[in-house]
Design a protein around this motif. Structure first.
Motif, PDB file in Angstrom:
ATOM      1  N   HIS A  60      25.024   4.363  12.091  1.00 60.64           N
ATOM      2  CA  HIS A  60      25.891   3.198  12.220  1.00 60.64           C
ATOM      3  C   HIS A  60      25.562   2.391  13.478  1.00 60.64           C
ATOM      4  O   HIS A  60      25.851   1.197  13.546  1.00 60.64           O
ATOM      5  N   GLU A  61      24.920   3.052  14.460  1.00 62.88           N
ATOM      6  CA  GLU A  61      24.568   2.387  15.717  1.00 62.88           C
ATOM      7  C   GLU A  61      23.167   1.782  15.673  1.00 62.88           C
ATOM      8  O   GLU A  61      22.963   0.654  16.139  1.00 62.88           O
ATOM      9  N   HIS A  62      22.197   2.518  15.137  1.00 64.25           N
ATOM     10  CA  HIS A  62      20.842   1.957  15.097  1.00 64.25           C
ATOM     11  C   HIS A  62      20.606   1.066  13.878  1.00 64.25           C
ATOM     12  O   HIS A  62      19.634   0.313  13.840  1.00 64.25           O
ATOM     13  N   GLY A  63      21.482   1.129  12.882  1.00 63.18           N
ATOM     14  CA  GLY A  63      21.460   0.162  11.796  1.00 63.18           C
ATOM     15  C   GLY A  63      20.678   0.542  10.565  1.00 63.18           C
ATOM     16  O   GLY A  63      20.716  -0.177   9.568  1.00 63.18           O
ATOM     17  N   THR A  65      20.867   2.737   7.701  1.00 61.81           N
ATOM     18  CA  THR A  65      21.888   3.576   7.086  1.00 61.81           C
ATOM     19  C   THR A  65      21.520   4.066   5.688  1.00 61.81           C
ATOM     20  O   THR A  65      22.299   4.785   5.067  1.00 61.81           O
ATOM     21  N   SER A  69      17.136   0.588   3.476  1.00 63.81           N
ATOM     22  CA  SER A  69      17.243  -0.358   4.593  1.00 63.81           C
ATOM     23  C   SER A  69      16.203  -0.085   5.680  1.00 63.81           C
ATOM     24  O   SER A  69      16.368  -0.497   6.826  1.00 63.81           O
TER      25      SER A  69
END
Length: 274
Positions: A60-63, A65, A69
């Protein structure tokens, strides 16, 4: 400072490793290695976990997921920080790692061998496993992957060297995490490591062996089941580490590797455990 080889046995859960990896478990029993249980971040999917293991951040922090993606890493990671500190990096890994840490387009006919000191992974042998499935696993032989790691170590002396094996994950998706085929492939990785790790130790490396996630009997991972999130962490090296019964967090792996290399972790990384 020591050099580090990290082995990722993709899809190998904790119980599968402890029951099938006779070489690794024998090293623990003899006091030549240590083993802890490690809990992954979530979603327990390969692409997000590769980035988590190298950035110390929750997906959720590095994007990143999901596997769908996948993109180039946008955060400080083990490869980028090591290169910035003047260290040499290398990998033998599936092409997702090229997407993450090589700032070049993927060329299916040329990118499998990579040498570029201006990219975060500087020396590599990549593989694609294009079209794998029940008819053909398209998995490189484990001993061949270990041989490629050894050649990179001897020719380029990288400070950080990654070995990523996809075969247990592939067999788990095909037959399930409670199948004979999956368990046998976990052992096959261990069997190859039994011949490679002594050589890597002689070359001056500390060796860490872990997994990105486990695999359930329904041929799946990505959720919250313990069988998906509990993985092993084996360590051949001089650092003492926490008590054997302590549950490690996968998010501490990036800072741990950098600590062993003598490179300062990014401030946003979770604390190291070695």
């Amino acid at each position: 400072m020591p050099k580090v080889i990290l082995v990722i046995m993709d899809g190998t859960g904790y119980d599968a490793a402890v029951t099938q990896c006779g070489y690794l478990e024998g090293a623990v029993e003899l006091g030549r290695a240590r083993r802890w249980k490690m809990q992954t971040a979530t979603p327990s999917l390969s692409g997000p976990m590769y980035e988590t293991m190298h950035t110390g951040l929750w997906p959720h922090e590095h994007g990143i997921t999901s596997n769908e993606s996948m993109r180039a890493s946008e955060r400080p990671n083990v490869f980028s920080l090591s290169r910035a500190a003047g260290k040499v990096t290398a990998a033998v890994a599936q092409e997702y790692y090229h997407r993450l840490y090589v700032d070049r387009p993927w060329d299916r006919l040329r990118s499998i061998e990579h040498h570029d000191t201006d990219t975060d992974i500087q020396h590599a042998r990549f593989y694609s496993m294009e079209g794998y499935g029940a008819i053909n696993a398209v998995a490189p032989a484990e001993i061949d992957l270990c041989a490629q790691v050894t050649l990179l170590a001897e020719r380029h002396a990288p400070d950080y060297l990654l070995l990523h094996s996809c075969s247990a994950d592939t067999l788990g998706h095909t037959y399930g995490g409670d199948s004979a085929q999956y368990r046998y492939q976990v052992w096959m990785i261990d069997n190859a490591l039994s011949r490679a790790i002594p050589t890597w130790l002689e070359l001056g490396y500390e060796v860490m062996v872990t997994a990105d996630h486990g695999m359930n009997a329904e041929r799946h991972h990505g959720g919250m089941e313990p069988i998906m999130r509990e993985v092993p962490f084996y360590y051949f090296g001089a650092a003492s580490g926490p008590d054997a019964g302590e549950l490690l967090s996968q998010l501490g792996l990036a800072a741990t590797i950098l600590n062993r290399l003598g490179v300062a972790p990014a401030s946003e990384m979770r604390p190291a455990f070695l």
